[in-house]
Design a protein around this motif. Structure first.
Motif, PDB file in Angstrom:
ATOM      1  N   UNK A 250      22.968 -27.611  41.783  1.00 15.41           N
ATOM      2  CA  UNK A 250      21.712 -26.494  41.567  1.00 15.41           C
ATOM      3  C   UNK A 250      21.901 -25.916  42.910  1.00 15.41           C
ATOM      4  N   UNK A 251      21.552 -24.521  42.821  1.00 14.80           N
ATOM      5  CA  UNK A 251      21.329 -23.721  44.087  1.00 14.80           C
ATOM      6  C   UNK A 251      20.636 -22.614  44.009  1.00 14.80           C
ATOM      7  N   UNK A 252      19.587 -22.556  45.091  1.00 12.67           N
ATOM      8  CA  UNK A 252      18.630 -21.731  44.968  1.00 12.67           C
ATOM      9  C   UNK A 252      18.995 -20.173  45.868  1.00 12.67           C
ATOM     10  N   UNK A 260      25.954 -23.964  40.767  1.00  7.68           N
ATOM     11  CA  UNK A 260      27.152 -23.627  41.835  1.00  7.68           C
ATOM     12  C   UNK A 260      28.396 -24.681  41.378  1.00  7.68           C
ATOM     13  N   UNK A 261      29.549 -23.997  41.009  1.00  5.43           N
ATOM     14  CA  UNK A 261      30.672 -24.945  40.735  1.00  5.43           C
ATOM     15  C   UNK A 261      31.485 -24.999  41.942  1.00  5.43           C
ATOM     16  N   UNK A 262      31.953 -26.130  42.495  1.00  9.01           N
ATOM     17  CA  UNK A 262      32.918 -26.286  43.443  1.00  9.01           C
ATOM     18  C   UNK A 262      34.116 -26.669  43.058  1.00  9.01           C
TER      19      UNK A 262
END
Length: 471
Positions: A250-252, A260-262
């Motif tokens: 997750x990312x704010x 978020x996919x990395x």
């Protein structure tokens, strides 16, 4: 129903108190071990100096609490290990500084406290694991979980949670549409309306896990809107999170939460960290491993004709082949014996085709059976680790013929060095299906960290001692 599927303040408090007591005992044992070592070395630090620092146990508790280590719902074990290690080291450094400020004869306490940090980072998570294992059978231990989902996905989740009750999530009910089975792996089935109605009526709370890989975003959103208000936590497991090519977190962003996919590919820095960890642990264990390996080699030589070691080509990082070494556990005419056995035994042939393993393998010698059950046959692979062909932890080393069975997951597999142990070894070993082994390897590649490696290594000890799935 409320007793089974709701969370009370008293239950939460008992769980936190049990972990606090475990942590306090582990810390005291770590300091006692450090004091003993100092005394053996002639340091003899004054005991009264430690008594003055006893109130600092509250500081450890506060630090662990601030790190979320006493929350109702536990974090993953690798993440817990990371938080415990970092918090313990920081507080021990603070304690050592405080001991120095005491001045005079209490100063020798500083060195002992710094030394105590090393056993503490082992003892604290170890005693937590033992505490959870002991208390998992208690009715008040664990957070009740309501599983939303049908079919294979929900069944696998229920199996996983029941297999590891110490984790803290207990499947209390599976939510499915009316007309389905009465239970899933022994867990009763109810409709969403029945569960949420009962929770609203009792005023209780539970943890919801929505494991619906084929559900659309709109369907998941509708479920959360309709039922989310009666649950203290809602965990969503949509199909996106089953991606084999990315890590998700997750990312704010500007006050809005996103996923978020990395890329899973490890850079050279990560590989070097993994390499340093391998070399350090192999070097530390050499004093114990070398005599054991020599004894096993002698035993193999004296009990059956043929070479002591057996080498087989396996696939490593980057798809490169290497020779993986083991102590020989089979008779020298094993290939002919296997062919004859499979030809005359239909059940064995089906088992071999499904798993590439046989529970009752006629090729294995009596000593070889013992070595396999204890995993001692794999000790020579430490040579592969030293050469950089393998890692202590990694995907299961496969042969070229298995690449096709990995499918798209092979791209993930070859990003990591093959491992002496891994997730599949500590999750049932040969009792797992081939598809499950592939899934474990893919998960490991997507989620690698130093903490995950340390977690797997610690679980390997238990897996070897229990001999579960070993044959």
């Amino acid at each position: 129903m409320s007793g089974r599927f709701t969370m009370t303040r008293s239950r939460s408090a008992w769980m936190a108190a049990a972990l606090m007591a475990s942590d306090a005992l582990a810390l005291l044992l770590a300091v006692a071990a450090s004091v003993g070592l100092k005394a053996l070395a002639g340091g003899s630090p004054p005991v009264e100096g430690y008594l003055k620092l006893l109130p600092f146990l509250v500081v450890f508790t506060a630090a662990y609490a601030a790190a979320g280590l006493y929350s109702d719902v536990p974090v993953s074990t690798p993440e817990e290990l990371r938080r415990l290690t970092l918090s313990s080291i920081v507080v021990f450094l603070v304690l050592a500084a405080a001991a120095m400020d005491m001045g005079g004869r209490e100063r020798p306490v500083t060195g002992a406290l710094l030394l105590a940090a090393f056993p503490a980072v082992v003892l604290v998570p170890l005693l937590r694991t033992l505490t959870r294992g002991y208390l998992a059978a208690k009715d008040w231990w664990g957070y009740p979980a309501v599983i939303f989902g049908a079919g294979k996905a929900s069944r696998q989740l229920v199996e996983m949670l029941k297999k590891d009750p110490g984790f803290g999530l207990r499947p209390g009910v599976v939510v499915q549409d009316a007309g389905g089975p009465d239970d899933v792996e022994g867990v009763p089935v109810m409709t969403a309306a029945e569960v949420t109605g009962a929770l609203r009526e009792t005023g209780g709370k539970a943890y919801a896990v929505m494991v619906m890989p084929e559900a659309s975003h709109r369907e998941m959103q509708d479920l959360v809107t309709r039922h989310g208000d009666v649950f203290s936590h809602v965990l969503l497991l949509p199909e996106l999170l089953y991606s084999r090519s990315h890590r998700a977190s997750s990312k704010n962003v500007g006050g809005r939460w996103g996923l978020e996919l990395r890329s899973c590919e490890l850079d050279s820095g990560h590989i070097q960290v993994k390499r340093v960890l391998d070399l350090a642990l192999v070097a530390a264990s050499a004093v114990l491993v070398i005599p054991v390996a020599l004894g096993v080699a002698l035993l193999v030589k004296l009990t059956s004709p043929g070479p002591v070691l057996f080498g087989q080509k396996r696939i490593g990082r980057g798809g490169r082949e290497f020779t993986a070494w083991k102590f020989r556990t089979m008779r020298t005419n094993g290939d002919a014996m296997l062919a004859a056995h499979l030809e005359n035994n239909r059940a064995a042939r089906q088992e071999w085709e499904a798993t590439r393993k046989l529970r009752n393998d006629p090729r294995v010698t009596r000593v070889g059976s013992l070595l396999r059950r204890t995993s001692l046959d794999e000790l020579p692979q430490l040579w592969n680790v030293l050469r950089g062909e393998m890692s202590l932890v990694g995907p299961r080393p496969i042969v070229r013929a298995e690449v096709a069975r990995y499918g798209k997951a092979f791209d993930l597999y070859q990003q990591m060095p093959a491992g002496l142990t891994g997730l599949w070894q500590v999750s049932g070993r040969n009792d797992t299906t081939y598809e499950e082994r592939v899934a474990y390897d893919a998960f490991y590649a997507r989620n690698w960290s130093v903490w995950l490696d340390l977690h797997i290594l610690s679980r390997t000890i238990g897996a070897v001692l229990s001999k579960s799935g070993a044959y």
